[in-house]
Design an enzyme around this catalytic site. Structure first.
Site, mmCIF file in Angstrom:
data_model
loop_
_atom_site.group_PDB
_atom_site.id
_atom_site.type_symbol
_atom_site.label_atom_id
_atom_site.label_comp_id
_atom_site.label_asym_id
_atom_site.label_seq_id
_atom_site.Cartn_x
_atom_site.Cartn_y
_atom_site.Cartn_z
ATOM 1 N N CYS A 161 1.036 -1.250 -0.315
ATOM 2 C CA CYS A 161 0.067 -0.190 0.050
ATOM 3 C C CYS A 161 0.378 1.479 0.346
ATOM 4 C CB CYS A 161 -1.305 0.148 1.507
ATOM 5 S SG CYS A 161 -2.120 -1.541 1.060
ATOM 6 N N HIS A 216 -3.477 7.687 2.104
ATOM 7 C CA HIS A 216 -3.741 5.713 1.582
ATOM 8 C C HIS A 216 -5.189 5.613 2.067
ATOM 9 C CE1 HIS A 216 -3.665 2.269 1.394
ATOM 10 N NE2 HIS A 216 -3.569 1.913 1.752
ATOM 11 N N ASN A 242 -10.274 -0.315 -0.628
ATOM 12 C CA ASN A 242 -8.249 0.047 -0.993
ATOM 13 C C ASN A 242 -7.862 -1.029 -2.219
ATOM 14 O OD1 ASN A 242 -5.791 -0.145 -0.398
ATOM 15 N ND2 ASN A 242 -5.734 -1.110 2.037
HETATM 16 N N1 COA Z 1 -18.786 -8.243 8.697
HETATM 17 C C1 COA Z 1 -19.214 -8.591 9.823
HETATM 18 N N2 COA Z 1 -18.706 -8.776 11.110
HETATM 19 C C2 COA Z 1 -17.357 -8.943 11.372
HETATM 20 C C3 COA Z 1 -16.876 -9.304 10.167
HETATM 21 C C4 COA Z 1 -17.336 -9.171 8.443
HETATM 22 N N3 COA Z 1 -16.922 -8.168 7.337
HETATM 23 N N4 COA Z 1 -15.076 -8.663 10.354
HETATM 24 C C5 COA Z 1 -15.086 -9.515 11.253
HETATM 25 N N5 COA Z 1 -16.319 -9.264 11.195
HETATM 26 C C6 COA Z 1 -16.147 -9.884 13.530
HETATM 27 C C7 COA Z 1 -15.673 -9.915 14.352
HETATM 28 O O1 COA Z 1 -15.221 -11.660 13.585
HETATM 29 C C8 COA Z 1 -15.374 -9.935 15.344
HETATM 30 O O2 COA Z 1 -16.729 -10.565 15.945
HETATM 31 P P1 COA Z 1 -16.635 -10.853 17.353
HETATM 32 O O3 COA Z 1 -16.169 -9.199 18.322
HETATM 33 O O4 COA Z 1 -17.444 -11.519 18.049
HETATM 34 O O5 COA Z 1 -15.570 -11.479 17.814
HETATM 35 C C9 COA Z 1 -16.216 -8.163 15.205
HETATM 36 O O6 COA Z 1 -16.248 -8.656 13.938
HETATM 37 C C10 COA Z 1 -15.142 -7.174 15.796
HETATM 38 O O7 COA Z 1 -13.497 -6.850 14.536
HETATM 39 P P2 COA Z 1 -11.659 -7.005 14.406
HETATM 40 O O8 COA Z 1 -11.599 -7.771 13.701
HETATM 41 O O9 COA Z 1 -12.200 -6.473 15.918
HETATM 42 O O10 COA Z 1 -13.043 -6.113 14.081
HETATM 43 P P3 COA Z 1 -12.390 -4.511 13.717
HETATM 44 O O11 COA Z 1 -13.104 -3.078 14.132
HETATM 45 O O12 COA Z 1 -10.750 -4.894 13.888
HETATM 46 O O13 COA Z 1 -11.808 -3.835 12.241
HETATM 47 C C11 COA Z 1 -10.928 -4.212 10.038
HETATM 48 C C12 COA Z 1 -11.821 -4.852 10.791
HETATM 49 C C13 COA Z 1 -10.166 -5.451 9.288
HETATM 50 C C14 COA Z 1 -11.768 -3.970 9.307
HETATM 51 C C15 COA Z 1 -10.208 -3.704 10.870
HETATM 52 O O14 COA Z 1 -8.989 -3.917 11.607
HETATM 53 C C16 COA Z 1 -9.211 -2.983 9.695
HETATM 54 O O15 COA Z 1 -8.909 -2.013 9.206
HETATM 55 N N6 COA Z 1 -7.532 -3.226 10.052
HETATM 56 C C17 COA Z 1 -6.643 -2.664 9.225
HETATM 57 C C18 COA Z 1 -6.811 -2.700 7.756
HETATM 58 C C19 COA Z 1 -6.033 -2.580 6.701
HETATM 59 O O16 COA Z 1 -6.021 -1.277 7.603
HETATM 60 N N7 COA Z 1 -5.132 -2.756 6.408
HETATM 61 C C20 COA Z 1 -4.619 -2.407 4.977
HETATM 62 C C21 COA Z 1 -3.481 -1.953 5.502
HETATM 63 S S1 COA Z 1 -2.532 -0.784 4.085
#
Ligand code: COA
Length: 328
Positions: free
Chosen positions: A113, A254, A284
């Site tokens: 990224c 980004h 993204n």
């Molecule tokens: N839809 C519904 N629920 C979802 C889900 C989805 N697509 N993905 C995860 N969940 C659930 C999880 O299972 C979890 O459930 P639980 O509490 O029962 O265990 C809950 O939602 C929270 O999950 P979590 O992973 O803690 O969510 P989050 O707030 O961290 O969001 C991302 C997840 C991926 C959106 C976030 O972590 C993120 O944006 N990370 C960085 C990604 C990024 O920038 N990547 C590229 C870098 S360049």
């Protein structure tokens, strides 16, 4: 001598996958995706014969048109991508062939990224040294080729897209005035990766069965690292260049997660109207996000002489960095 951006262009495929489309494939919902990421839909290249070189080739043709120069004027093409058409030859060579840039050398750069900012800073060195006068830098990824549409933690995040710029010698006091880039493989290598298809795990029936040819991410770890790195780097770029919330025209971050963008802007003390965000429409696009934002800013007539732009990125590696550009 500094390097200035003299043309911008973008290419987004027509295919759209909305959150509602994903609801039909995965256990997820529009409300969750929008509130946790800011994303509503993403563009997808549905024609399997159109790979990253096609997306980047469309960008390259537009760049030449916009700048009004023949392809033979281009001396170097750098394509930032982590989804090359093939491991080799480089996608940059394919783009060179598409546009007929017969006088250019060409190579790919992979910083995930952060690829566009890394490529832009690399390209700028060739202008600053006097080695070249016209360099094309394109960031593009066909993320749909490596996204596992059975994995709700990543399928919701990514889209396809490409964009790029032409770099040329800048007027005195303008152009890319500062860049600070970082990498941290020790802490980053295990949290955002695709293990299959390289020299460690060449493709086998087993790598396919274990879904190793798809992107894998520990979202929480990456989120924490991205928020800290992007906010710290933005603050560092401001401090190094005497920038403040008033004299910055645009933050071009980004586009990984609206919450990361918001945290970065907050640390900079910037009001929302100075923060570029199109993540709702495209998700993204990896190396595509920052140049797509630049192309849209220019299309909308929002870039003027003396506009101060701060760009910041974060990606797999980890890689991250910031850049200060005074638009000419
Ligand atoms: N839809 C519904 N629920 C979802 C889900 C989805 N697509 N993905 C995860 N969940 C659930 C999880 O299972 C979890 O459930 P639980 O509490 O029962 O265990 C809950 O939602 C929270 O999950 P979590 O992973 O803690 O969510 P989050 O707030 O961290 O969001 C991302 C997840 C991926 C959106 C976030 O972590 C993120 O944006 N990370 C960085 C990604 C990024 O920038 N990547 C590229 C870098 S360049």
């Amino acid at each position: 001598m500094k390097a200035a951006i003299t043309a911008t262009a973008k290419y987004l495929p027509d295919g759209v996958i909305t959150n509602f489309d994903l609801e039909r494939l995965l256990e997820t919902n529009d409300e969750w995706i929008r509130s946790r990421t800011g994303i509503s839909e993403r563009r997808i290249e549905k024609d399997p014969s159109r790979a990253t070189s096609f997306l980047c080739g469309e960008v390259a043709k537009q760049l030449l048109d916009k700048r009004g120069i023949p392809a033979t004027d281009i001396e170097l093409i750098i394509v930032a991508t982590m989804t090359p058409d093939m491991l080799f030859p480089a996608t940059a060579c394919l783009v060179q062939g598409i546009i007929g840039a017969d006088n250019a050398w060409a190579f790919d750069l992979n910083a995930a990224c952060s690829g566009f900012i890394f490529a832009l800073n690399t390209a700028a060195q060739f202008i600053e040294s006097g080695a070249h006068k016209k360099v094309m830098v394109i960031g593009g990824d066909k993320m749909s080729s490596i996204v596992d549409y059975a994995d709700r933690s990543t399928a919701i995040l990514f889209g396809d897209g490409a964009a790029g710029v032409i770099l040329e010698p800048a007027d005195e006091g303008y152009g890319i005035l500062d860049a600070k880039l970082y990498a941290d493989g020790a802490n980053g290598k295990d949290h955002l990766l695709m293990t299959g298809g390289g020299s460690l795990h060449p493709a086998t029936a087993e790598t396919v069965e274990k879904r190793m040819h798809f992107i894998h991410q520990d979202g929480k770890q990456v989120f924490k690292a991205a928020v800290t790195a992007m906010a710290d780097t933005a603050a560092e770029i401001m401090q190094r260049n005497g920038l403040n919330a008033e004299n910055i025209s645009w933050l071009v971050p980004h586009q990984a997660n609206q919450r990361i963008i918001h945290a970065t802007a907050e640390r900079m003390g910037l009001s929302d109207e100075k923060v570029i965000s199109n993540i709702a429409n495209y998700g993204n696009t990896t190396a595509g996000t920052i140049p797509i934002c630049l192309a849209e800013l220019e299309e909308q007539g929002k870039l003027h002489r003396d506009s101060n732009l701060v760009m910041v990125s974060f990606g797999a590696g980890y890689t991250w960095g910031g850049m200060y550009v005074k638009w000419q």
